[in-house]
Motif scaffolding. Structure first.
Motif, PDB file in Angstrom:
ATOM      1  N   PRO B 304       0.821  -1.223   0.000  1.00 44.41           N
ATOM      2  CA  PRO B 304       0.000   0.000   0.000  1.00 44.41           C
ATOM      3  C   PRO B 304       0.849   1.265   0.000  1.00 44.41           C
ATOM      4  N   ILE B 305       1.954   1.269   0.751  1.00 41.62           N
ATOM      5  CA  ILE B 305       2.796   2.474   0.783  1.00 41.62           C
ATOM      6  C   ILE B 305       3.388   2.719  -0.599  1.00 41.62           C
ATOM      7  N   TYR B 306       3.854   1.622  -1.208  1.00 41.18           N
ATOM      8  CA  TYR B 306       4.461   1.751  -2.536  1.00 41.18           C
ATOM      9  C   TYR B 306       3.462   2.311  -3.544  1.00 41.18           C
ATOM     10  N   SER B 307       2.247   1.783  -3.507  1.00 42.05           N
ATOM     11  CA  SER B 307       1.271   2.215  -4.516  1.00 42.05           C
ATOM     12  C   SER B 307       0.934   3.692  -4.355  1.00 42.05           C
ATOM     13  N   VAL B 308       0.938   4.177  -3.119  1.00 40.77           N
ATOM     14  CA  VAL B 308       0.675   5.597  -2.904  1.00 40.77           C
ATOM     15  C   VAL B 308       1.871   6.438  -3.364  1.00 40.77           C
ATOM     16  N   MET B 309       3.079   5.977  -3.005  1.00 37.35           N
ATOM     17  CA  MET B 309       4.288   6.733  -3.365  1.00 37.35           C
ATOM     18  C   MET B 309       4.431   6.872  -4.870  1.00 37.35           C
ATOM     19  N   GLN B 310       4.070   5.798  -5.569  1.00 33.24           N
ATOM     20  CA  GLN B 310       4.219   5.781  -7.011  1.00 33.24           C
ATOM     21  C   GLN B 310       3.354   6.851  -7.676  1.00 33.24           C
ATOM     22  N   THR B 339       2.216  10.549   1.659  1.00 32.60           N
ATOM     23  CA  THR B 339       2.263   9.086   1.756  1.00 32.60           C
ATOM     24  C   THR B 339       1.351   8.557   2.856  1.00 32.60           C
ATOM     25  N   LEU B 340       0.822   9.460   3.683  1.00 34.52           N
ATOM     26  CA  LEU B 340       0.065   9.013   4.862  1.00 34.52           C
ATOM     27  C   LEU B 340      -1.073   8.024   4.565  1.00 34.52           C
ATOM     28  N   PRO B 341      -1.838   8.227   3.490  1.00 34.10           N
ATOM     29  CA  PRO B 341      -2.905   7.237   3.240  1.00 34.10           C
ATOM     30  C   PRO B 341      -2.344   5.818   3.106  1.00 34.10           C
ATOM     31  N   GLY B 342      -1.225   5.698   2.426  1.00 37.70           N
ATOM     32  CA  GLY B 342      -0.595   4.383   2.276  1.00 37.70           C
ATOM     33  C   GLY B 342      -0.100   3.842   3.596  1.00 37.70           C
ATOM     34  N   ALA B 412      -8.900   8.838   6.317  1.00 35.28           N
ATOM     35  CA  ALA B 412      -9.664   9.896   5.664  1.00 35.28           C
ATOM     36  C   ALA B 412      -8.944  11.229   5.829  1.00 35.28           C
ATOM     37  N   ALA B 413      -8.469  11.479   7.055  1.00 35.17           N
ATOM     38  CA  ALA B 413      -7.768  12.730   7.331  1.00 35.17           C
ATOM     39  C   ALA B 413      -6.520  12.824   6.460  1.00 35.17           C
ATOM     40  N   GLY B 414      -5.816  11.701   6.363  1.00 38.30           N
ATOM     41  CA  GLY B 414      -4.596  11.655   5.563  1.00 38.30           C
ATOM     42  C   GLY B 414      -4.888  11.970   4.113  1.00 38.30           C
ATOM     43  N   THR B 415      -5.958  11.363   3.584  1.00 35.84           N
ATOM     44  CA  THR B 415      -6.314  11.574   2.185  1.00 35.84           C
ATOM     45  C   THR B 415      -6.668  13.035   1.940  1.00 35.84           C
ATOM     46  N   MET B 416      -7.430  13.604   2.897  1.00 38.08           N
ATOM     47  CA  MET B 416      -7.841  14.993   2.783  1.00 38.08           C
ATOM     48  C   MET B 416      -6.595  15.885   2.775  1.00 38.08           C
ATOM     49  N   GLY B 417      -5.687  15.586   3.667  1.00 40.76           N
ATOM     50  CA  GLY B 417      -4.463  16.377   3.775  1.00 40.76           C
ATOM     51  C   GLY B 417      -3.699  16.382   2.460  1.00 40.76           C
ATOM     52  N   SER B 418      -3.693  15.226   1.825  1.00 41.66           N
ATOM     53  CA  SER B 418      -2.915  15.111   0.607  1.00 41.66           C
ATOM     54  C   SER B 418      -3.575  15.862  -0.542  1.00 41.66           C
ATOM     55  N   GLN B 419      -4.895  16.095  -0.411  1.00 45.04           N
ATOM     56  CA  GLN B 419      -5.570  16.844  -1.449  1.00 45.04           C
ATOM     57  C   GLN B 419      -5.359  18.331  -1.220  1.00 45.04           C
TER      58      GLN B 419
END
Lengths: 349, 419
Positions: B304-310, B339-342, B412-419
């Motif tokens: 999961p971390i890799y897929s987000v980083m990519q 990377t937090l969501p991953g 969810a918070a992580g995803t929001m942050g990344s947006q």
């Protein structure tokens, strides 16, 4: 052409139908045991000869003693196992709860043929096995001879293997602490006795490696993880025979337990199952089993047919027998769950 | 015909068309909804039958104990109707009758098992009495019981029998928190020597948390490397990560035993090079459990971390650097939050999988590495105590659910942050 193929089809159907009915006709028993070398010994000594004699085919299954499976089977009305090899205490418990067929002892021949403990309401004794102490003779020359020696970390330093289960472990501890074998369960039945056992175990607690399966007990000894360990006597013997080890057995205060054969409630082949059990308790077949595994026959006359080489390896060999005692299935049946909680709690402390 | 009229006609047509279009669209949507429903239906049914149902069943059986009602029915019914502290003659009569008949039917032990699990002295009393029941008629069964054992005339005995005999009980749930419930003594913490379940639950969470943390520390840099290296090297590294993933859990556990044990690979190398004098203890303790579990669970963290980083464009970090951030700032303020969501997904996955671990801690752990699934299996297989196993399952279930909810928030918070 067409006719021909139709003919072929019809004969094929008839043939497969005949096969199907044939399969229905000949009875098939399902025999369940603990797998491994033990079940192999049963296959050679009981299953194959029984099929040869009666023509009744026997399917095999294995389990790890999970009675839950049997209960589920009986409750669902789909008893697919016919003969099961089971620990005596377990069999008594399931018998009491109505999950096993009572044995018609009149049909088993003279009761006196059996060691007394082999006669149970729902189970016919099959073998006696033992919890013993084992060590590697190649690594320890002047080895331990008593159960007290197991606690002697000065003379024999090194880790100790014990079963991650109060059964056998607590009895050994009490005997090492000076309780006579005869009184072990009387003492263990009191709170003070239980504490005494744990206190004794505290002396070696940080040196103990706990094993859960029989295979593990022999494994940790051969891997040099432990200097000595409690183990089933058959495991020690097999490691010597099959892997060329030089393991030694300490028979002092060994604890014997009985395996019985039972028929679960609702078996569709009850009659054949009982016939099989009767066959498995004939002296000759019982002696045959000792060729494959050093567990003691329950039928007294069987010992006459056992080879002299094998005799000293059996828990029921007179010299060994005098050093040990039968475990008390009733005691563990009643107190097992409570003591197990105390034991687990002690382990975590 | 003026062009104006034509235009009007056209626009009317257009309106009509649009209406049709909307309707068609709605229909199409409806169809596709139905189709997707049809496509997911097998899975939903499967989950209901093989996942939801057993969970509900397990929850239910941790509090549902109908054995006394089922196997001593007349006694159970009479006891319900008799509200006296010490019930009357009829209850004693029916107890004796039901005990006799259930003994014959081999079901008495099933009813009494409840008492053995909840109150051993009371169980002994019932068992002994059931063996001594008088064969002939007696004038008063109540008098016979009390004469047989005085405990039968005591209020506590009957309060406890009533409570254990009732169809629902909180006993097993409180037991998993090391509290013992009985009607006569109320809720009491069990003696120090008997406390077990809370410790094991905490143990389970402690081990799972550490495994998650270690896996995160190890997986993050590797994921970064794979995500930012040449495709050829990345593929190679990915295969190395996935290879053990395809090997059976048991095989990998045994492999670690071979490596870590006293006379194992690591110790032999260290001993022969003279780095150590005595073999290190790397197994049958916490260390062994961490090593093995982290190794087994690492891909669940890494992927999961890799897929987000990519998916993070290089330009973001470049922009940060261009706008004057130093590399550390660019990493911590731009890259890491992205990377937090991953990280959250991987951690959640590893943590929840760890909670249920069973074989690995049994084989490489020591006495103190008991995890809750081991106890559950033992209660079911050895002691046939489904209620307690169910109750332990409930505790694990609730805890996992809580963590999943909190984790989702974080996600969810992580995803929001990344947006």
């Amino acid at each position: 052409m067409l006719k021909n193929s139709r003919k072929k089809l019809i004969s094929l159907i008839a043939f497969s139908a005949a096969l199907g009915f044939g399969a229905l006709e000949a009875k098939t028993l399902t025999f369940t045991s603990f797998g491994g070398a033990y079940q192999t010994s049963q296959r050679e000594a009981y299953l194959k000869p029984f099929t040869a004699k009666t023509g009744i085919k026997i399917n095999e299954a294995s389990y790890d003693g999970e009675s839950g499976k049997i209960i589920a089977m009986v409750n669902a009305g789909r008893t697919v196992w016919d003969v099961i090899d089971m620990e005596q205490s377990e069999a008594n418990r399931l018998c009491e709860e109505g999950y096993l067929e009572p044995i018609d002892w009149d049909s088993m021949g003279d009761k006196d043929r059996f060691i007394a403990a082999g006669i149970n309401e729902c189970g016919v004794g099959s073998i006696v096995y033992s919890y013993v102490i084992g060590y590697d003779g190649d690594k320890i020359k002047d080895g331990p001879t008593t159960i007290q020696d197991f606690w002697n970390l000065k003379k024999w330093p090194g880790k100790r293997g014990l079963r991650k289960n109060p059964k056998s472990t607590l009895e050994f501890a009490l005997v090492a602490d000076g309780v006579s074998l005869k009184d072990v369960y009387k003492v263990l039945g009191t709170d003070a006795g239980l504490r005494r056992a744990f206190k004794k175990l505290d002396q070696i607690k940080d040196q103990v490696i706990w094993w859960s399966s029989g295979a593990q007990s022999a494994q940790i000894l051969s891997d040099g993880e432990v200097a000595m360990t409690s183990a089933y006597n058959g495991r020690i013997f097999n490691a010597n025979r099959d892997e060329g080890k030089n393991f030694k057995t300490v028979w002092d205060a060994h604890l014997m337990e009985i395996e019985v054969l039972v028929v679960p409630k609702g078996s569709k082949n009850k009659k054949e199952a009982m016939d099989f059990i009767r066959f498995a308790s004939t002296p000759k077949q019982q002696a045959e089993q000792t060729k494959y595994i050093p567990y003691g026959p329950i039928v007294k006359d069987a010992i006459a047919f056992v080879s002299d080489d094998m005799k000293p390896n059996l828990p029921t060999y007179a010299v060994n027998l005098a050093k040990g005692r039968m475990m008390d299935p009733e005691f563990w049946n009643e107190n097992g769950e409570y003591i197990n909680e105390r034991f687990q709690s002690w382990l975590l402390r | 015909m003026s062009t104006k009229n034509l235009q009007l006609n056209d626009s009317l047509d257009l309106l009509e068309d649009r209406k049709h279009l909307k309707k068609a669209l709605r229909n199409a949507e409806k169809r596709s909804r139905l189709r997707s429903l049809g496509l997911t239906a097998p899975l939903v049914v499967f989950l209901l039958i093989f996942f939801a149902l057993p969970v509900v069943y397990m929850l239910f059986y941790s509090v549902y104990t109908p054995q006394v009602k089922e196997y001593l029915p007349r006694f159970h019914e009479a006891l319900q109707e008799d509200n006296a502290v010490i019930p009357g003659e009829e209850v004693f009569q029916l107890l004796a009758k039901d005990m006799r008949s259930s003994k014959k039917a081999h079901t008495l032990a099933r009813a009494l098992k409840l008492f053995r699990q909840q109150d051993i002295p009371l169980w002994r009393l019932l068992k002994k009495t059931s063996r001594k029941l008088p064969r002939q008629e007696v004038v008063s069964m109540k008098a016979w019981f009390i004469q047989h054992n005085q405990a039968w005339g005591k209020a506590e005995t009957w309060a406890d029998i009533r409570s254990i005999g009732s169809v629902f009980t909180p006993f097993y749930l409180t037991k998993t928190l090391d509290y013992k419930y009985s009607a006569s003594r109320g809720l009491q913490r069990v003696e120090e020597e008997e406390r077990l379940y809370v410790k094991v639950l905490l143990n389970t969470f402690g081990i799972s948390m550490m495994v998650t943390l270690i896996a995160l520390c190890l997986a993050f840099p590797v994921a970064y490397l794979i995500a930012h290296t040449k495709p050829k090297t990345a593929n190679m590294l990915m295969i190395l990560v996935l290879l053990p993933f395809w090997t059976s859990l048991l095989v990998r556990t045994y492999a670690w035993i071979v490596i870590l044990q006293r006379e194992g690979l690591v110790n032999q190398i260290l001993l022969s090079t003279g780095l150590i004098d005595a073999p290190l203890e790397m197994m049958h303790n916490r260390f062994g459990v961490y090593v093995t579990m982290v190794h087994i669970l690492l891909p669940f963290m890494l992927l999961p971390i890799y897929s987000v980083m990519q998916a993070i464009p290089d330009s973001y970090v470049k922009a940060a650097l261009n706008l004057g951030a130093n590399p550390a700032q660019a990493f911590f303020r731009i890259y890491l939050p992205l990377t937090l969501p991953g990280v959250a997904a991987g951690s959640l996955l590893v943590f929840i999988l760890s909670l249920g671990y069973y074989i690995t801690p049994t084989l490489v752990g020591g006495a103190k590495e008991t995890m809750v699934s081991m106890l559950i299996a033992e209660r079911v297989n050895v002691f046939l105590n489904w209620s307690l196993a169910g109750a332990l399952g409930v505790m694990l279930f609730i805890a996992t659910l809580l963590i999943a909810v909190v984790g989702r928030r974080f996600l969810a918070a992580g995803t929001m942050g990344s947006q």
